[in-house]
Design an enzyme around this catalytic site. Sequence first.
Site, PDB file in Angstrom:
ATOM      1  N   SER A 135       4.063   3.903  -3.559  1.00 31.88           N
ATOM      2  CA  SER A 135       3.271   5.091  -3.910  1.00 31.88           C
ATOM      3  C   SER A 135       3.949   6.241  -4.208  1.00 31.88           C
ATOM      4  CB  SER A 135       2.952   5.484  -2.512  1.00 31.88           C
ATOM      5  OG  SER A 135       1.888   7.174  -2.607  1.00 31.88           O
ATOM      6  N   TYR A 152       6.640   7.338   6.306  1.00 34.06           N
ATOM      7  CA  TYR A 152       5.470   6.926   5.700  1.00 34.06           C
ATOM      8  C   TYR A 152       6.568   6.120   3.941  1.00 34.06           C
ATOM      9  CZ  TYR A 152       2.025   5.219   2.544  1.00 34.06           C
ATOM     10  OH  TYR A 152       1.897   4.673   1.440  1.00 34.06           O
ATOM     11  N   LYS A 211       8.357   3.088   1.778  1.00 35.54           N
ATOM     12  CA  LYS A 211       7.929   2.209   0.435  1.00 35.54           C
ATOM     13  C   LYS A 211       9.169   2.306  -0.872  1.00 35.54           C
ATOM     14  CE  LYS A 211       3.654   1.835   0.458  1.00 35.54           C
ATOM     15  NZ  LYS A 211       3.156   0.360   0.994  1.00 35.54           N
TER      16      LYS A 211
END
Length: 344
Positions: A124, A148, A152
Site C-alpha cells: 500500500s 496497518y 505492510k
Amino acid sequence: MKVFVTGGAGYIGTHTLLQLLAAGHELCVFDNFSNASPVALTRVRQLSNRDFAQVEGDIRDAGALHRALADFAPDAVIHFAGLKAVGESNEKPLLYYENNVTGSVNLLAAMDAAGCRRIVFSSSATVYGEAQYLPFDEDHPIAPTNPYGRTKAMVEGVIADWTKATPNASAVLLRYFNPVGAHESGRIGEDPRDIPNNLMPFVAQVAVGRREKLSIFGDDYDTRDGTGERDYIHVVDLAAAHLAALAYSARATGCEAINVGTGQSITVKELVAAYEAACGHAISAYIAPRRSGDVASSYAATAKAEQLLKWRAELNVNDMCASSWLWQSDNPNGYPIDVSARRR
Ligand code: NAD
Ligand code: UDP
C-alpha cells in the site's frame, strides 16, 4: 499458469480473478471469508464461465496453507489476504501483526515447501507515511504512521529478505494508491461490512440512500479546493496491474516495489461531483473537522510501473464513479447471504 490467490474472494481479489480466468490461468483461491462473501466467488464463476479451486482456510493456519499449496503446486502466488482497516489496526495491533505478518511468513514457508518462487504482494502507498515530496516515487522513505501500514512495510521487508535467500525467486510488491470502482457488469464490487472508512464506498452508500450524508473531513487543506486529494485507481486497472506483475515476475528475478496509481490527484469535492454526475442526483454532504492522521495530498509517480510492468491506468474518475454506482444501485446492501456458496 497455475496461480494460488490468497484473499481472492475480496474486493480487489475478485476483480483480479476475472482477468486471470480470461487470460486462461488455472486458479486456487484461499480465503477465510473474514471480510468477503462466498457469493462473490459464485459471481466470478458466472461472469467468467470458468471454474477454479476454492479452499476455505486461514493464512494463520500454517498446516492448512502447506496442504493447500502442496496439493495445488502453483507456479506463482498473488497474496491479497490481509486486514486493511487503519482504525481497527490502532485498536487491535496484535491482530494485524498476526494476520498480516505471521500469515505472510507462513505463506512464504509453504511456498518454499511447495517449490514456488514467485509472489505478487498487495502492499500500500500507506507505507510512505507523511509525504516528504510529491509525487511519491518508490525511493521515497518508508515511514508508516499506523500499525496497518507497519504490517505492510514489515511484510515488504520479509519478502525482500526471502527473495535474496531463495535462488531464482521473484517478488513484486505492488503499492496500491486508492482503489475504487467496480466491474462493468455491476455484479461484483466493494462490500464493506461496517460503516465504510473510505470515501468512495461512503459516497456510494449516501447515493443509494443507506446513509444520510457524507462528512467531508476538512476543507482547509493546501489543495485546489481545500479538501484532501488522493490518487484514485480503478479496481479494473489495478487488477490488470497484477497480470502485468505476474508476467514481469516470469522474466525477472529479485524483488521490486512498484506504485500502482494514475499519477493524478482528485479532491474529495471533485470526487463527489463526479459521483453526482454518475448517479444523477445530489449527494448530501457537510464540512466536518479534519480526520486525525490524514494527509493533504497523496499521488503516485507512475514511471516505474510503466517501465517494468508495461502497465498504465486507462480508466478515469467518471468510469470509477459510473461503475461504482452500477454495483451499488444493483446491490444496495452488498452481496446476499447464501451459505451454500461456502460449500465446495
Ligand atoms: P478485502 O478485505 O476485500 O480482501 C481481503 C481478503 O482477504 C478478504 O476476502 C478476506 O476474507 C481475506 N482474508 C483476510 N484475512 C485472511 C486470513 N487470515 N486468511 C485468509 N484470508 C484472509 O480487501 P481488498 O480491498 O480486496 O484488499 C486486498 C489487499 O490489498 C489487502 O492486503 C489490503 O491490505 C491491500 N490494499 C487494499 C487497499 C484498498 O484500499 N482496498 C489499498 C492498499 C492495499
Ligand atoms: N474522506 C472524507 N470523508 C469520508 C472518508 C474520507 O472526507 O467519509 C476524505 C479523507 O479525509 C481523504 C479522502 O477522503 O482526504 C480519502 O480518504 P480514504 O479514507 O478513502 O483514503 P486514505 O485517506 O486512506 O487515502
